[in-house]
Design an enzyme around this catalytic site. Sequence first.
Site, mmCIF file in Angstrom:
data_model
loop_
_atom_site.group_PDB
_atom_site.id
_atom_site.type_symbol
_atom_site.label_atom_id
_atom_site.label_comp_id
_atom_site.label_asym_id
_atom_site.label_seq_id
_atom_site.Cartn_x
_atom_site.Cartn_y
_atom_site.Cartn_z
ATOM 1 N N ASP A 47 43.695 48.081 38.609
ATOM 2 C CA ASP A 47 42.577 47.151 38.770
ATOM 3 C C ASP A 47 41.371 47.624 37.960
ATOM 4 O OD1 ASP A 47 41.173 44.915 40.334
ATOM 5 O OD2 ASP A 47 39.963 46.652 40.875
ATOM 6 N N GLU A 119 49.136 44.721 37.963
ATOM 7 C CA GLU A 119 48.114 45.763 37.880
ATOM 8 C C GLU A 119 48.746 47.151 37.921
ATOM 9 O OE1 GLU A 119 44.045 43.828 39.652
ATOM 10 O OE2 GLU A 119 45.421 44.739 41.095
#
Length: 226
Positions: A47, A119
Site C-alpha cells: 500500500d 498490493e
Amino acid sequence: MQELEKKLNYTFRNSALLQEALNHSSYANEHRSAHLHSNERLEFLGDSVLGFVTAEFLFTRHPESPEGDLTRIRAALVCEQSLYEVAQRLGLGQYLKLGRGEEAGGGRERTSILADAVEAVFAAVYLDGGIEAASALIHRCLLDVQRESVVEERRRDYKTALQELVQRHADQVLSYQMVDETGPDHAKTFRAEVQLNGSSIGAGSGHSKKEAEQAAAKAALESLGE
C-alpha cells in the site's frame, strides 16, 4: 508461478516472496503447522509502495496541479476497484491460496481479496527487485494514460451534477431506487433508477449501490442534455 511471472513481466530471485503474496490469511490459518505467512504484511507494505510511486507519477505528470487535485486523483487511481481490475487482467484469482471456507464462499472473485493481493504482489516485487522494479510493474499495470482517463471518468460525481441541474427550477424532487439485484453475494450487480418528481429519468448498474446510483445519474444527465 512461472506463468504469473510472465504476466507480471518480472522474474523473482526469491520465489518465496511471490508465494507469500498469494497466501490469504484463511489459508495460512489452516496450515499453521507449516508456519506459513499470510500476505497481510506484504499488503501493508505494498500500500505504501503503491502510494509513493503513484504520488511521484502524478507530481511529475501534473506540474501545475495543486495538492488537493493530486490527492483526489491518487485516491481514485489506487482505490479498491482499480486494484481489482488489475487483478482481473492478471487472472490473479486463480493463483491465490485460500482456506476451504473462503474458497467455498467465492473468495477468488471477491473484490477486497483480489485488491489486497495486488498490493502484496507489488510489495513482493519491491522486496525482491527494489523500487525501480516495483515502479515499473505499477506503471505497466496501473499508471498508463488510458488508465488515468478511466479514473478521471470515475471521479466525476454525477449525482451532485444532476442535483445542481434540477435545482435551477423550483420544487424539483430527485429520488433514487434500487430496482434489481443479481449475482452471488461476493459479486453482486445492482441496478438503480433515478426519478424526478416521481418519473424515471435514468437507470444504471454497478457493483455497489453507490456505483449504480452514479450510473443512473449519468444516464439522467445524458437524457436531460438531449
